[in-house]
Design a protein around this motif. Sequence first.
Motif, mmCIF file in Angstrom:
data_model
loop_
_atom_site.group_PDB
_atom_site.id
_atom_site.type_symbol
_atom_site.label_atom_id
_atom_site.label_comp_id
_atom_site.label_asym_id
_atom_site.label_seq_id
_atom_site.Cartn_x
_atom_site.Cartn_y
_atom_site.Cartn_z
ATOM 1 N N PHE A 86 0.839 -1.200 0.000
ATOM 2 C CA PHE A 86 0.000 0.000 0.000
ATOM 3 C C PHE A 86 0.879 1.257 0.000
ATOM 4 N N LYS A 90 1.581 4.201 -3.065
ATOM 5 C CA LYS A 90 1.388 5.641 -2.867
ATOM 6 C C LYS A 90 2.670 6.425 -3.105
ATOM 7 N N GLU A 95 -0.403 8.651 -5.957
ATOM 8 C CA GLU A 95 -1.861 8.486 -5.894
ATOM 9 C C GLU A 95 -2.333 8.502 -4.438
ATOM 10 N N ASP A 96 -3.655 8.550 -4.259
ATOM 11 C CA ASP A 96 -4.247 8.631 -2.927
ATOM 12 C C ASP A 96 -4.526 7.244 -2.341
ATOM 13 N N ASP A 97 -5.106 7.260 -1.132
ATOM 14 C CA ASP A 97 -5.418 6.010 -0.430
ATOM 15 C C ASP A 97 -6.354 5.110 -1.236
ATOM 16 N N GLU A 98 -7.335 5.704 -1.906
ATOM 17 C CA GLU A 98 -8.293 4.901 -2.665
ATOM 18 C C GLU A 98 -7.607 4.135 -3.798
ATOM 19 N N ALA A 99 -6.722 4.794 -4.510
ATOM 20 C CA ALA A 99 -6.008 4.123 -5.605
ATOM 21 C C ALA A 99 -5.107 3.016 -5.056
ATOM 22 N N ARG A 101 -5.563 1.395 -2.241
ATOM 23 C CA ARG A 101 -6.451 0.326 -1.779
ATOM 24 C C ARG A 101 -6.907 -0.524 -2.955
ATOM 25 N N ASN A 102 -7.257 0.105 -4.053
ATOM 26 C CA ASN A 102 -7.694 -0.644 -5.228
ATOM 27 C C ASN A 102 -6.583 -1.536 -5.770
ATOM 28 N N SER A 106 -7.149 -5.429 -5.626
ATOM 29 C CA SER A 106 -7.126 -6.156 -6.898
ATOM 30 C C SER A 106 -6.098 -7.279 -6.854
#
Length: 148
Positions: A86, A90, A95-99, A101-102, A106
């Motif tokens: 994670f 970043k 990118e942010d936390d959502e990206a 996390r994805n 995935s």
Amino acid sequence: MSQPYVVRLFGSKHDLFAAALARICDAIVASFEQVAPGPDAARDLGDVYVRLLGDRDKLRVLMHGFVAGADPTFGLQARRTLVRAFEIFKELTGEDDEAARNFVASGMLINVLLAAEAPEHADEHGVGHLLVCAVGADAAAELITDAA
């Protein structure tokens, strides 16, 4: 390998598995850390991950370690590896936390699909479609072809 030999080398089967899991997790993190930061980092991290997935035995050890998280040694290793993946995403992509996390989510979905032998059973209802959604059409076709 005989049990006495395992005990002599590692102390126990538990310690043997802990060493194998740590080695695999360290290799994943080290591979991610080799990616250059910048606009192509997300794609490059994905490419690195796909190459790592080529060894199904390592994948199965990794998955076993993650599901055996009730064991303090295995759970700690699993959590550290997920957190580091994670963070690396970043750091390298911006990118942010959502990206991030994805990306991690995935990756875990792909792990589960491969551990469940989805490419070998892509003709079962919905399996092929889910595989395509998880890895993309080209990678799914390659996985399915390799499995045949």
